[in-house]
Write an enzyme that holds these catalytic residues in place. Structure first.
Site, PDB file in Angstrom:
ATOM      1  CB  CYS A 185      23.828  42.058  29.023  1.00 19.43           C
ATOM      2  SG  CYS A 185      24.297  42.700  27.404  1.00 19.43           S
ATOM      3  CD  GLU A 223      10.317  28.771  31.791  1.00 23.74           C
ATOM      4  OE1 GLU A 223      10.262  29.735  32.563  1.00 23.74           O
ATOM      5  OE2 GLU A 223       9.410  27.932  31.693  1.00 23.74           O
ATOM      6  CB  CYS A 232      19.781  43.578  27.446  1.00 20.71           C
ATOM      7  SG  CYS A 232      21.024  44.644  28.200  1.00 20.71           S
ATOM      8  CD  GLU A 273      10.253  24.005  34.137  1.00 20.48           C
ATOM      9  OE1 GLU A 273       9.327  24.668  34.643  1.00 20.48           O
ATOM     10  OE2 GLU A 273      11.382  24.474  33.907  1.00 20.48           O
TER      11      GLU A 273
HETATM   12  C1  GLA Z   1       9.245  27.884  35.060  1.00 22.30           C
HETATM   13  C2  GLA Z   1      10.705  27.676  35.427  1.00 22.30           C
HETATM   14  C3  GLA Z   1      10.910  26.836  36.643  1.00 22.30           C
HETATM   15  C4  GLA Z   1       9.902  27.181  37.709  1.00 22.30           C
HETATM   16  C5  GLA Z   1       8.521  26.994  37.150  1.00 22.30           C
HETATM   17  C6  GLA Z   1       7.424  27.234  38.143  1.00 22.30           C
HETATM   18  O1  GLA Z   1       8.765  27.059  34.099  1.00 22.30           O
HETATM   19  O2  GLA Z   1      11.443  27.129  34.368  1.00 22.30           O
HETATM   20  O3  GLA Z   1      12.222  27.051  37.116  1.00 22.30           O
HETATM   21  O4  GLA Z   1      10.079  28.494  38.117  1.00 22.30           O
HETATM   22  O5  GLA Z   1       8.336  27.905  36.109  1.00 22.30           O
HETATM   23  O6  GLA Z   1       6.155  27.063  37.579  1.00 22.30           O
HETATM   24 ZN    ZN Z   2      22.890  44.437  26.933  1.00 25.18          ZN
END
Ligand code: GLA
Ligand code: ZN
Length: 667
Positions: A117, A152, A157, A309
């Site tokens: 939340c 990310e 919610c 990433e």
């Molecule tokens: C996202 C997440 C990671 C992982 C990758 C896999 O970007 O931040 O923790 O799960 O995807 O592609």
């Molecule tokens: Zn909430």
């Protein structure tokens, strides 16, 4: 002066050795392998909450102490994460309010991740606590160079706490006045007047979902909730570790959060890059990725960003997870650097043995050793990146900007009317971006209320919504000598999705563009009109504005239907500048020819004199030039002078050939 947080390109990625806590020999092996792979950094602790606080108030940092020391002894920089992206089970069990409530009104059970939340005071407090502990413990650790906040952020919610917070947000937004809210939401329609704040709930499928202003307000609220959640997370870090920079990893152009706003709170912007290479059209994939890199670089004020990433090989979450062609990921990484990234990072360092992501690519595979194609590619790239330290901190210089505005994207998505099937704002922007990308002209991707004055040319596709001050901003930019291009359906509504009265585009913009748009036609898929521009014919698809030119010159006309011979593209001198209006959507060929003309009449030269074929991208960053072959075959490149090949040290000139996935870095 130091241009960047680091003086070298960061090469590393998500390292989750808490999975291997009972096998310390694996940690040692990781250090050996990292050295072999020319990896210089590790991002740790992203999902480690239950390892750090196995029971409420019971902490276990010893393993992390050891890990950070080990990384430091091996010369690795650490990007330390806060763990709010995934909660321990005990926390959800004891405090169910931290669990997210879906749009259906049903509260989730414990599971997966990224699902707290956004409002829960208890969750916010627990996050602050664990972050405080981390900051206190590692504030002086020599390896820790940056904070990676949560992971990310996403979603929304609908719990009672969030509903109440939404109502409070609305009170502020509408000056505590229900009259103002009723007016701005046009609630006189369908008897929707609200007489008490408690009557307002979040938009829902089984409730209110037809008031577009309300849907916009909810999106703004959710976005701001994420940002305020983040601010709560970082409060102890700013206090205890004021010198450690802060970032959080963004997900491509995820539209649930206004990244253009969020970026302003970060010391450095970072994002997770997972293109779908080798599954379709690699040139389109490269163009799309280039656009996103440019958007994040611009959001960070033009400073370098991090590619937090990427996968060193395949992912596990596509329907079909194709292996990328050899050196594809290397090329993809170099593309990031070329567009302004100061880091190449992977998810993840070592493949998980179990769990959801055990078949996701990693630098170290289940075989556990370095004799793999992927490991060798990563290691080769690492070696190359060590030769690129001069580019760290360098910027890209853009004379052209495309407006891709988050809130406009929300507004375009939420109104009902015209062509309800073809409403892809993002791709409308990448279509305009394509000719610049191919010609090697650097482009910034800006928000509608960013500064236009530093650009020679600003393009605003489908700028349906204008926020307060945008009309004036466009006018003064053009008046002072700027070149502004607007696409169809621009200048239609204000921030609350209320239509401007008195003809489109809004108010003063009719004078700036020298036009008045009377109607907009929508064409079903497969139907088209024809536009003639410089003697050549182009398809008009999806949308066609029908306009009258007052002072504007007509550059192109429609050739069919009842609006045959009416203007399709106009050009108006206003003050010292020029305002263009393009009334229709097109699959792409028109933009190439029109941009060619814009670029030549406005003296916008490519960033280098290097000539390449379609699909070979040239970028200039600082003094370095990157030439990258994204096509599926060999390509010829003509160098305009003698350069130094940065990776080999040799001189290079004239005609040269790039194989599939090959690239050159020149100086
Ligand atoms: C996202 C997440 C990671 C992982 C990758 C896999 O970007 O931040 O923790 O799960 O995807 O592609
Ligand atoms: Zn909430």
């Amino acid at each position: 002066m130091k241009k960047s947080v680091f003086d070298h390109i960061i090469h590393g990625g998500d390292y989750n050795p808490d999975q291997w806590i009972d096998t310390p020999e694996i940690w040692d092996e990781d250090m050996r392998l990292m050295n072999l792979a020319h990896v210089n950094s590790a991002t740790v602790g992203i999902f480690s909450w239950s390892m750090l606080e196995p029971e409420e108030g019971v902490y276990n940092f010893e393993w992390l102490d050891k890990l950070l020391d080990k990384l430091h002894e091996n010369g690795k920089d650490v990007i330390l994460a806060t763990p709010s992206g995934a909660r321990p089970v005990w926390l959800s069990q004891k405090y169910p309010e931290v669990l997210r409530v879906e749009e259906t009104g049903i509260r989730n059970e414990y599971g997966v991740r990224h699902n707290h939340c956004l409002t829960s005071p208890i969750y916010r407090e627990k996050v602050r606590n664990i972050n405080t502990k981390l900051a206190q413990r590692y504030k002086n650790h020599p390896a820790v160079k940056m904070w990676h906040i949560s992971n990310e952020y996403c979603g929304e919610c609908h719990c009672e706490l969030c509903q109440e917070a939404f109502r409070e947000w609305l009170k502020k937004e509408y000056h505590n006045s229900l009259d103002e809210l009723n007016f701005k939401w046009w609630n006189g329609f369908w008897s929707h007047q609200v007489t008490d704040w408690s009557q307002i709930n979040s938009p829902k499928f089984r409730g209110e979902n037809h008031v577009s202003a309300m849907k916009l307000a909810w999106r703004r609220f959710v976005s701001e909730s994420h940002i305020s959640f983040f601010e709560n997370e970082i409060a102890p870090l700013r206090e205890i570790t004021p010198n450690i920079p802060i970032t959080t990893n963004f997900m491509k152009m995820y539209d649930g959060i206004n990244y253009q706003d969020f970026a302003k709170k970060l010391d450095l912007v970072s994002w997770d890059n997972y293109p779908a290479w080798d599954k379709g059209n690699n040139i389109n994939e490269a163009l799309d990725t280039a656009f996103v890199h440019d958007a994040f670089r611009t959001m960070g004020g033009g400073k370098p960003f991090f590619m937090m990433e990427s996968t060193p090989s395949l992912v596990n979450w596509h329907d079909v997870n194709k292996l990328p062609y050899p050196r594809r990921q290397e090329l993809s990484s170099i593309q990031a650097v070329a567009h302004g990234a100061d880091s190449i990072q992977y998810f993840q360092w070592r493949k998980s043995r179990g769990g959801h992501e055990k078949f996701h690519g990693a630098v170290v595979d289940h075989c556990g050793h370095e004799n793999t194609r992927v490991f060798k590619e990563v290691s080769n790239l690492g070696k190359s990146l060590e030769k690129l330290s001069d580019v760290v901190g360098e910027r890209c210089n853009s004379k052209v900007a495309i407006i891709y505005d988050w809130e406009n994207g929300w507004a375009v998505k939420s109104f009902c009317g015209y062509n309800n099937l073809q409403r892809d704002y993002y791709h409308e922007c990448t279509k305009w971006y394509a000719p610049f990308w191919e010609k090697g002209v650097s482009v910034d991707i800006i928000a509608m209320d960013d500064d236009y004055s530093k650009y020679d040319l600003v393009i605003a596709p489908f700028l349906y919504m204008l926020k307060e001050g945008t009309k004036e901003r466009i006018e003064s930019y053009v008046k002072n000598g700027g070149n502004f291009v607007a696409g169809y359906l621009s200048g239609i509504v204000d921030k609350d999705d209320l239509c401007f009265l008195g003809g489109f585009p809004a108010d003063n913009l009719k004078d700036v563009f020298g036009i008045w748009v009377e109607e907009t036609d929508s064409l079903p898929d497969g139907m088209k009109n024809v536009v003639e521009f410089n003697g050549k014919k182009y398809d008009a698809i999806n949308f066609c504005d029908i306009l009258h030119a007052s002072s504007a010159e007509i550059l192109a006309e429609y050739k069919e239907d009842f609006y045959k011979n009416m203007p399709a593209v106009t050009k108006n001198r206003y003050g010292d500048g020029i305002a263009y209006y393009c009334t229709f959507a097109n699959s792409g060929d028109f933009f190439y020819d029109f941009v060619k003309e814009l670029v030549s009449t406005n003296n916008i030269a490519p960033d280098t004199g290097i000539v390449t074929e379609n699909g070979v991208s040239v970028r200039k960053r600082g003094d370095m030039i990157f030439v990258m072959n994204f096509t599926d075959g060999e390509q010829k490149v003509t160098l305009d002078k003698t350069y130094k090949n940065v990776l080999t040290g040799e001189e290079i000139s004239g005609l040269t050939t790039l194989n599939k996935c090959e690239y050159l870095i020149l100086e």
